[in-house]
Design a protein around this motif. Structure first.
Motif, PDB file in Angstrom:
ATOM      1  N   GLY A 144       0.753  -0.891  -0.044  1.00 61.17           N
ATOM      2  CA  GLY A 144      -0.353   0.187  -0.420  1.00 61.17           C
ATOM      3  C   GLY A 144       0.772   1.375   0.363  1.00 61.17           C
ATOM      4  O   GLY A 144       0.291   2.384  -0.293  1.00 61.17           O
ATOM      5  N   ALA A 145       1.936   1.134  -0.082  1.00 56.41           N
ATOM      6  CA  ALA A 145       3.237   2.520  -0.247  1.00 56.41           C
ATOM      7  C   ALA A 145       2.735   3.136  -1.501  1.00 56.41           C
ATOM      8  O   ALA A 145       2.340   2.681  -2.986  1.00 56.41           O
ATOM      9  CB  ALA A 145       4.213   1.945  -0.599  1.00 56.41           C
ATOM     10  N   VAL A 146       2.164   4.344  -1.261  1.00 63.04           N
ATOM     11  CA  VAL A 146       2.356   5.257  -2.276  1.00 63.04           C
ATOM     12  C   VAL A 146       0.302   5.189  -2.663  1.00 63.04           C
ATOM     13  O   VAL A 146       0.660   5.877  -3.635  1.00 63.04           O
ATOM     14  CB  VAL A 146       3.432   5.788  -2.891  1.00 63.04           C
ATOM     15  N   GLN A 147      -0.397   4.540  -2.028  1.00 69.31           N
ATOM     16  CA  GLN A 147      -1.840   4.593  -2.323  1.00 69.31           C
ATOM     17  C   GLN A 147      -2.357   4.984  -1.478  1.00 69.31           C
ATOM     18  O   GLN A 147      -2.272   4.951   0.125  1.00 69.31           O
ATOM     19  CB  GLN A 147      -1.522   2.867  -2.729  1.00 69.31           C
ATOM     20  N   PRO A 148      -3.485   5.313  -1.450  1.00 70.49           N
ATOM     21  CA  PRO A 148      -4.956   5.444  -0.891  1.00 70.49           C
ATOM     22  C   PRO A 148      -5.391   4.388   0.378  1.00 70.49           C
ATOM     23  O   PRO A 148      -5.869   4.400   1.241  1.00 70.49           O
ATOM     24  CB  PRO A 148      -5.970   6.340  -1.774  1.00 70.49           C
ATOM     25  N   SER A 149      -4.698   3.358  -0.070  1.00 73.21           N
ATOM     26  CA  SER A 149      -5.619   1.687   0.259  1.00 73.21           C
ATOM     27  C   SER A 149      -4.731   1.143   0.848  1.00 73.21           C
ATOM     28  O   SER A 149      -3.601   1.343  -0.027  1.00 73.21           O
ATOM     29  CB  SER A 149      -7.195   1.372  -0.387  1.00 73.21           C
ATOM     30  N   THR A 150      -4.391   0.319   2.040  1.00 66.76           N
ATOM     31  CA  THR A 150      -3.930  -0.463   2.041  1.00 66.76           C
ATOM     32  C   THR A 150      -4.847  -2.470   1.649  1.00 66.76           C
ATOM     33  O   THR A 150      -5.683  -2.646   2.109  1.00 66.76           O
ATOM     34  CB  THR A 150      -3.408  -0.737   3.318  1.00 66.76           C
ATOM     35  N   THR A 151      -3.505  -3.630   1.263  1.00 71.41           N
ATOM     36  CA  THR A 151      -3.935  -4.532   1.062  1.00 71.41           C
ATOM     37  C   THR A 151      -2.679  -5.518   1.918  1.00 71.41           C
ATOM     38  O   THR A 151      -1.918  -5.381   1.579  1.00 71.41           O
ATOM     39  CB  THR A 151      -3.881  -4.908  -0.712  1.00 71.41           C
ATOM     40  N   LEU A 152      -3.705  -6.280   2.389  1.00 67.16           N
ATOM     41  CA  LEU A 152      -3.304  -7.707   2.961  1.00 67.16           C
ATOM     42  C   LEU A 152      -3.506  -8.988   2.498  1.00 67.16           C
ATOM     43  O   LEU A 152      -4.925  -9.293   1.747  1.00 67.16           O
ATOM     44  CB  LEU A 152      -3.736  -7.573   4.940  1.00 67.16           C
ATOM     45  N   THR A 173      -8.692  -5.300   0.940  1.00 64.58           N
ATOM     46  CA  THR A 173      -8.326  -4.096   0.891  1.00 64.58           C
ATOM     47  C   THR A 173      -9.070  -3.077   1.752  1.00 64.58           C
ATOM     48  O   THR A 173     -10.171  -3.791   1.417  1.00 64.58           O
ATOM     49  CB  THR A 173      -8.909  -3.901  -0.600  1.00 64.58           C
ATOM     50  N   LEU A 174      -8.511  -2.664   2.480  1.00 66.38           N
ATOM     51  CA  LEU A 174      -9.275  -1.153   2.948  1.00 66.38           C
ATOM     52  C   LEU A 174      -9.233  -0.215   2.530  1.00 66.38           C
ATOM     53  O   LEU A 174      -7.768  -0.026   2.358  1.00 66.38           O
ATOM     54  CB  LEU A 174      -8.476  -1.169   4.351  1.00 66.38           C
ATOM     55  N   ASP A 175     -10.300   0.436   1.665  1.00 59.02           N
ATOM     56  CA  ASP A 175      -9.893   1.142   1.284  1.00 59.02           C
ATOM     57  C   ASP A 175      -9.990   2.830   1.848  1.00 59.02           C
ATOM     58  O   ASP A 175     -10.566   3.054   3.031  1.00 59.02           O
ATOM     59  CB  ASP A 175     -11.501   2.104   0.360  1.00 59.02           C
ATOM     60  N   ASN A 176      -9.095   3.961   1.114  1.00 55.18           N
ATOM     61  CA  ASN A 176      -8.495   4.885   1.916  1.00 55.18           C
ATOM     62  C   ASN A 176      -8.200   4.692   3.643  1.00 55.18           C
ATOM     63  O   ASN A 176      -8.849   5.731   4.434  1.00 55.18           O
ATOM     64  CB  ASN A 176     -10.207   5.543   2.064  1.00 55.18           C
ATOM     65  N   VAL A 177      -7.537   3.421   4.411  1.00 51.65           N
ATOM     66  CA  VAL A 177      -6.916   3.485   4.966  1.00 51.65           C
ATOM     67  C   VAL A 177      -5.860   3.596   4.689  1.00 51.65           C
ATOM     68  O   VAL A 177      -5.245   2.435   3.848  1.00 51.65           O
ATOM     69  CB  VAL A 177      -7.172   2.254   6.108  1.00 51.65           C
ATOM     70  N   VAL A 178      -4.762   4.407   4.523  1.00 53.00           N
ATOM     71  CA  VAL A 178      -3.246   4.804   4.533  1.00 53.00           C
ATOM     72  C   VAL A 178      -2.391   3.711   4.931  1.00 53.00           C
ATOM     73  O   VAL A 178      -2.521   4.048   6.590  1.00 53.00           O
ATOM     74  CB  VAL A 178      -3.387   5.994   4.620  1.00 53.00           C
ATOM     75  N   ILE A 179      -1.626   3.162   4.766  1.00 53.24           N
ATOM     76  CA  ILE A 179      -1.101   2.127   5.498  1.00 53.24           C
ATOM     77  C   ILE A 179      -0.056   3.356   6.496  1.00 53.24           C
ATOM     78  O   ILE A 179       0.658   2.629   7.092  1.00 53.24           O
ATOM     79  CB  ILE A 179       0.298   1.322   4.774  1.00 53.24           C
ATOM     80  N   ASP A 180       1.068   3.781   6.054  1.00 54.55           N
ATOM     81  CA  ASP A 180       1.261   5.049   6.609  1.00 54.55           C
ATOM     82  C   ASP A 180       0.928   5.620   8.358  1.00 54.55           C
ATOM     83  O   ASP A 180       1.726   4.842   9.093  1.00 54.55           O
ATOM     84  CB  ASP A 180       2.252   6.011   6.036  1.00 54.55           C
ATOM     85  N   ASN A 181      -0.404   5.161   8.528  1.00 49.14           N
ATOM     86  CA  ASN A 181      -0.547   5.810   9.896  1.00 49.14           C
ATOM     87  C   ASN A 181      -1.050   4.056  10.514  1.00 49.14           C
ATOM     88  O   ASN A 181      -1.681   4.906  12.150  1.00 49.14           O
ATOM     89  CB  ASN A 181      -2.623   6.500   9.109  1.00 49.14           C
ATOM     90  N   TYR A 182      -1.324   3.480  10.388  1.00 54.17           N
ATOM     91  CA  TYR A 182      -1.525   2.430  11.709  1.00 54.17           C
ATOM     92  C   TYR A 182      -0.354   1.310  10.752  1.00 54.17           C
ATOM     93  O   TYR A 182       0.249   0.873  10.384  1.00 54.17           O
ATOM     94  CB  TYR A 182      -2.573   2.174  10.616  1.00 54.17           C
ATOM     95  N   PHE A 183      -0.812   0.142  12.137  1.00 56.33           N
ATOM     96  CA  PHE A 183      -0.346  -0.807  12.135  1.00 56.33           C
ATOM     97  C   PHE A 183      -1.758  -2.015  11.625  1.00 56.33           C
ATOM     98  O   PHE A 183      -2.333  -1.415  12.257  1.00 56.33           O
ATOM     99  CB  PHE A 183       0.449  -1.244  13.289  1.00 56.33           C
ATOM    100  N   PHE A 184      -1.032  -2.933  11.201  1.00 53.34           N
ATOM    101  CA  PHE A 184      -2.357  -4.084  10.682  1.00 53.34           C
ATOM    102  C   PHE A 184      -1.304  -5.282  11.260  1.00 53.34           C
ATOM    103  O   PHE A 184      -0.921  -6.037  11.329  1.00 53.34           O
ATOM    104  CB  PHE A 184      -1.929  -3.589   9.165  1.00 53.34           C
ATOM    105  N   GLY A 185      -3.151  -5.808  10.959  1.00 55.76           N
ATOM    106  CA  GLY A 185      -2.789  -7.039  11.535  1.00 55.76           C
ATOM    107  C   GLY A 185      -3.796  -8.369  10.542  1.00 55.76           C
ATOM    108  O   GLY A 185      -5.242  -7.722  10.148  1.00 55.76           O
ATOM    109  N   VAL A 186      -3.742  -9.331  10.822  1.00 52.23           N
ATOM    110  CA  VAL A 186      -4.583 -10.325  10.129  1.00 52.23           C
ATOM    111  C   VAL A 186      -5.302 -11.775  11.364  1.00 52.23           C
ATOM    112  O   VAL A 186      -4.045 -12.471  11.690  1.00 52.23           O
ATOM    113  CB  VAL A 186      -4.724 -10.968   8.727  1.00 52.23           C
TER     114      VAL A 186
END
Length: 468
Positions: free
Chosen positions: A383-391, A432-445
């Motif tokens: 999700g770098a330089v993108q508006p969404s984050t994909t796991l 994919t989490l739309d409009n959730v910017v990868i730089d601002n959060y930590f993620f997990g599954v």
């Protein structure tokens, strides 16, 4: 006889939590497909079934062996480490008989010598009891306490050393958890371990961890219980409503390449041990009455150690569960009274209701993980330089995990201690989490079973991996 866990159906309630443009739908009284949550209800039953009276009886029996020092008497039936470990093994065998032989009980030993605290050849013997899982028996969740005790001089193996809280409490809790959990069947395997040689150098844990690695055990959790019965701190605080969970950060087994990746993608506070601790903290909030757990971002207390460390040394997720307020006059002390202070680890320093509460925390955590599917494997993120984050992650083996309903994505602010937001995405291997910017959060599954029970959250990449 396997306990019936059916219960009355409760009308579900629907709550909506809004965060910016995100709406997360929670249905706490139902599974992901709306089934009656018999296993979630069973977790409350497990917590309530823990008996302070049985824990008191077991601690008293262990104290009455006089000393359980690793170098102490082994031939006597009434005194010393030999009598203590034989009694523990007999208790596990009694528990197994009551569940139709559902436990594999055995001694695990190794001769240790030429060590600072074990100079002469000594057989260090632990007691292991395995409750095999029905669909994924090679996945293991471990609860442990350590058998041995000591006084002021760590080499004094003849003086009385009651070790009531340190650590008859942990062994008694492990026995009691086995009594309750063997009334149920689980998908994954649960191991109950009374480990030896802790005070002389964490030898029992090291021996078990090395055997587990050699035998290919897929260990997902080690819950080390070391002192779970004291509520009166040396600082004057008396509190039976809190407990501590110690969890190390970056794995000691991390490679140079993994460290380089972690520098740019994070994971320092999202090791599997840390996310295991968060999981148990969440269990306490939901299932254990009047208990707040404090997750401490450290392997153990300053300059001290416990039997989870040898597992951490080999890369396994492991944490230490213990009381919040320690009383140092009751730890590693000769029995004596000085200046009006009674020194020594005796029965009157143990609060059995509190020990039962922490035992319940262990038992519920083990049950929840053993009923849940395996934690997701090979979790990756983009999700770098993108508006969404994909796991992305690897699909779980359906034969090992027939209870799998799907997966849930979690995320939180980078300075938040616990996971804040989540979304169930179904039985897929990418979301994919739309409009959730990868730089601002930590993620997990996390993986989720058909009744809503979840695995610990897995942080993307090797820093957070629980393995296959």
């Amino acid at each position: 006889m396997i306990k019936n866990i059916s219960s009355r159906l409760t009308r579900p309630r629907l709550f909506t939590i809004c965060f910016s443009s995100l709406a997360i739908m929670l249905m706490p009284s139902q599974g992901v497909h709306g089934e009656e949550n018999t296993r979630q209800r069973a977790l409350y039953d497990i917590a309530e079934a823990i008996s302070p009276q049985r824990i008191e009886q077991d601690i008293t029996t262990l104290v009455n062996f006089g000393t359980r020092h690793t170098l102490s008497e082994t031939e006597s039936d009434t005194r010393g480490i030999g009598a203590a470990r034989r009694w523990i093994k007999a208790e596990f065998e009694k528990i197994s008989a009551e569940c139709g032989g559902c436990l594999e009980v055995y001694f695990q030993s190794e001769v240790i010598s030429n060590e600072k605290r074990i100079p002469e050849a000594t057989d260090v013997v632990s007691v292991i009891a395995i409750q095999r899982g029905s669909t994924d028996p090679s996945r293991y969740m471990i609860m442990s306490g350590d058998i041995d005790s000591r006084v002021s001089d760590v080499m004094d193996f003849t003086s009385d050393s009651p070790g009531a809280n340190d650590n008859a409490s942990g062994v008694a809790g492990t026995l009691e958890a086995a009594r309750i959990l063997t009334q149920y069947t689980f998908n994954g395997s649960i191991v109950y371990a009374a480990l030896a040689g802790e005070e002389q150098g964490l030898f029992g844990g090291r021996i078990m961890a090395e055997h587990a690695k050699k035998d290919g055990w897929r260990i997902k959790a080690v819950l080390n219980n070391d002192m779970i019965g004291n509520i009166e701190g040396v600082n004057g605080v008396i509190n039976n409503t809190t407990a501590r969970i110690f969890a190390e950060g970056t794995r000691v087994t991390e490679t140079e390449a993994e460290a380089r990746r972690r520098r740019f993608t994070g994971g320092e506070v999202d090791s599997p041990s840390r996310n295991l601790a968060r999981y148990i903290d969440k269990i306490a909030d939901q299932y254990i009455e009047n208990l707040d757990t404090m997750v401490i971002y450290r392997l153990d207390r300053f300059g001290r150690g416990g039997h989870h460390r040898p597992f951490n040394d080999l890369g396994f997720p492991g944490i230490r569960i213990m009381e919040t307020n320690e009383n140092y006059t009751r730890q590693h002390q000769d029995l004596r009274t000085e200046d009006g202070i009674a020194y020594g680890d005796t029965l009157d320093g143990v609060n059995f209701d509190y020990a039962a509460k922490l035992t319940g925390l262990n038992a519920v955590s083990l049950a929840a993980m053993a009923w849940a599917p395996n934690p997701p494997a090979n979790v990756e993120i983009a999700g770098a330089v993108q508006p969404s984050t994909t796991l992305k992650w690897e699909a779980l083996d359906t034969q090992q995990n027939p209870q799998l309903a799907g997966y849930k994505i979690y995320w939180r602010h980078t300075d938040a201690p616990q996971w804040e937001f989540s979304k169930f995405v179904g039985n897929v291997t990418q979301a994919t989490l739309d409009n959730v910017v990868i730089d601002n959060y930590f993620f997990g599954v996390a993986s989720v079973n058909k009744e809503g029970l979840e695995s610990p959250v897995v942080y993307p990449g090797p820093a957070g991996s629980f393995g296959l």
